[in-house]
Design an enzyme around this catalytic site. Structure first.
Site, PDB file in Angstrom:
ATOM      1  N   HIS A   1      41.014  35.133  37.969  1.00  0.00           N
ATOM      2  CA  HIS A   1      40.809  34.017  38.890  1.00  0.00           C
ATOM      3  C   HIS A   1      39.499  33.291  38.604  1.00  0.00           C
ATOM      4  O   HIS A   1      38.545  33.859  38.061  1.00  0.00           O
ATOM      5  CB  HIS A   1      40.806  34.516  40.332  1.00  0.00           C
ATOM      6  CG  HIS A   1      39.712  35.493  40.632  1.00  0.00           C
ATOM      7  ND1 HIS A   1      38.413  35.112  40.895  1.00  0.00           N
ATOM      8  CD2 HIS A   1      39.714  36.846  40.698  1.00  0.00           C
ATOM      9  CE1 HIS A   1      37.666  36.167  41.104  1.00  0.00           C
ATOM     10  NE2 HIS A   1      38.427  37.249  40.996  1.00  0.00           N
TER      11      HIS A   1
ATOM     12  N   GLU B   1      42.614  43.374  42.951  1.00  0.00           N
ATOM     13  CA  GLU B   1      41.361  43.876  42.398  1.00  0.00           C
ATOM     14  C   GLU B   1      41.176  45.352  42.774  1.00  0.00           C
ATOM     15  O   GLU B   1      41.797  45.858  43.720  1.00  0.00           O
ATOM     16  CB  GLU B   1      40.193  43.027  42.928  1.00  0.00           C
ATOM     17  CG  GLU B   1      38.807  43.459  42.508  1.00  0.00           C
ATOM     18  CD  GLU B   1      38.576  43.481  41.014  1.00  0.00           C
ATOM     19  OE1 GLU B   1      39.191  44.335  40.333  1.00  0.00           O
ATOM     20  OE2 GLU B   1      37.781  42.665  40.520  1.00  0.00           O
TER      21      GLU B   1
END
Length: 228
Positions: A9, A87
């Protein structure tokens, strides 16, 4: 020959503030939006156009994916969101400033928590403002209390084998928009990186990585698209 595109990202607000983020849902900065749009424009320029997409359950990765796909004219392709691409969970470190944490606990201890292969940080405390166990997006999921990279790999690779690899085997061009550690898990597997050496691998925000796969599903060299 099929192609896999991996993209971390774009810059998030907590990347900018140098805070441990993990599973906490933080949005992109303006720079992060620009990084994602530039990545999509690069895919269009190079003619590497995804046909199917995977991402995590976290806003920064989802928005990055959508911005990338919009910029390369592929917003319409099928898309799957899954928590196993989230994550790494930073447990009790979530939300803490990294420099302040190092000053409090020592650089060596923080390095172990951040970069060791199998030592997780302290568990997040029940009732912490960053506790996501009641978040509706994770209903029915045992939200981790903290994760090492090894534990992250333990959830990412089965998802790779069951959901992503079959699409590549079918000849698709697959894009995975995810996070530094979930992508490190994939890169470690695909590039055969050792437990010791993976600690030194940095994946920059907004820079597409690609692998070509042969008919036997053997990945080629890992490359950044900007370098081709």
């Amino acid at each position: 020959m099929s192609t896999l595109i991996l993209i971390r990202h774009g810059q998030s607000q907590w990347n900018l503030e140098n805070r441990f983020t993990g599973w906490w849902d933080i949005d992109l900065t303006d720079k992060g939006v620009e990084e994602a749009l530039a990545a999509g424009a690069l895919l269009a320029e190079k003619g590497v156009l995804p046909t199917v997409a995977f991402t995590s359950m976290q806003t920064r990765a989802i928005k990055t994916l959508h911005l990338v796909l919009e910029a390369c004219g592929r917003l319409w392709i099928p898309e799957t969101k899954d928590w196993r691409l989230n994550e790494r969970h930073y447990g009790g470190l979530t939300g803490l400033d990294k420099a302040e944490t190092a000053a409090r606990h020592g650089d060596e201890q923080v390095h172990v928590w951040r970069r060791s292969f199998d030592v997780p940080p302290p568990d997040i405390e029940a009732g912490s403002p960053f506790d996501l166990s009641a978040d509706p997006r994770y209903a029915g999921i045992a939200v981790p209390r903290a994760e090492s990279l090894k534990l992250t790999i333990d959830r990412v690779l089965p998802y790779w084998e069951s959901a992503i690899a079959p699409r590549l085997a079918a000849g698709e061009t697959v894009i995975v928009a995810a996070h530094g550690n979930s992508l490190r898990a994939l890169v470690k597997h695909l590039s055969g990186i050792s437990d010791e050496d993976i600690a030194g691998l940095e994946i920059p925000t907004g820079q597409p990585i690609f692998y070509h796969f042969d008919a036997a599903m053997t990945p080629g060299e890992r490359r950044y698209l900007k370098d081709t």
